[in-house]
Design a protein around this motif. Sequence first.
Motif, mmCIF file in Angstrom:
data_model
loop_
_atom_site.group_PDB
_atom_site.id
_atom_site.type_symbol
_atom_site.label_atom_id
_atom_site.label_comp_id
_atom_site.label_asym_id
_atom_site.label_seq_id
_atom_site.Cartn_x
_atom_site.Cartn_y
_atom_site.Cartn_z
ATOM 1 N N LEU A 64 0.842 -1.189 0.000
ATOM 2 C CA LEU A 64 0.000 0.000 0.000
ATOM 3 C C LEU A 64 0.880 1.243 0.000
ATOM 4 C CD1 LEU A 64 -2.673 -0.929 2.711
ATOM 5 C CD2 LEU A 64 -2.740 -1.348 0.243
ATOM 6 N N SER A 65 0.490 2.240 -0.775
ATOM 7 C CA SER A 65 1.223 3.506 -0.796
ATOM 8 C C SER A 65 0.534 4.503 0.130
ATOM 9 C CB SER A 65 1.271 4.061 -2.218
ATOM 10 O OG SER A 65 -0.028 4.421 -2.641
ATOM 11 N N PHE A 96 -2.975 5.633 -0.670
ATOM 12 C CA PHE A 96 -4.047 4.639 -0.616
ATOM 13 C C PHE A 96 -5.288 5.314 -0.032
ATOM 14 C CE2 PHE A 96 -6.033 1.212 2.062
ATOM 15 C CZ PHE A 96 -6.523 0.437 1.019
ATOM 16 N N TRP A 101 -7.330 4.208 4.262
ATOM 17 C CA TRP A 101 -6.622 4.030 5.524
ATOM 18 C C TRP A 101 -7.597 3.855 6.685
ATOM 19 C CZ3 TRP A 101 -2.070 2.202 5.511
ATOM 20 C CH2 TRP A 101 -1.196 2.489 4.471
ATOM 21 N N ARG A 127 -1.209 7.061 7.431
ATOM 22 C CA ARG A 127 -0.732 7.638 6.163
ATOM 23 C C ARG A 127 0.720 8.096 6.318
ATOM 24 N NH1 ARG A 127 -4.740 11.225 5.462
ATOM 25 N NH2 ARG A 127 -6.088 9.663 4.530
#
Length: 160
Positions: A10-11, A14, A17, A50
Amino acid sequence: MGSPVSVAQLSADFGHWDEVLALIMRAFAAMDGVIDPPSSAHRLTVENLRDKARQETCFAALKDGRIVGCVFVLERANDFYVGKLAVEPDFQGQGIARRLMQAVEDLARNRGKPAIELQTRIELTGNHAAFARLGFRETERTAHSGYNRPTSITMRKAIS
């Protein structure tokens, strides 16, 4: 039985969250009656996650389009440090953590890191056994501030 479990990275951008946070809260809720003080999951927010994803690698386990597990991993100079591993309570015991930790091990191997390290609470004896089955060995016991006894166990796995 549905589709098999897949693992994806996941970046930070994404968009879900909130789902990861809800998963972590459910996974760590069982620990709150066992450990003192309550688990660090209570201090997490969507923005915290994040931010973690900007600094760490996050893998998610997906089954039938649902996030059923996640792991956050910090790359350090000589190893990877697993900072948070969570599996949906309904999916525990089904190899989800093993799949996530395999992704971490593959990343460590690809980046030439010789080891993976993590900490778990002393009270969570099931975790010790599970990580031992994955090849982790205890290296240290640590007493945190305010305690006159060890409260966490550091475990390490060499990557070959």
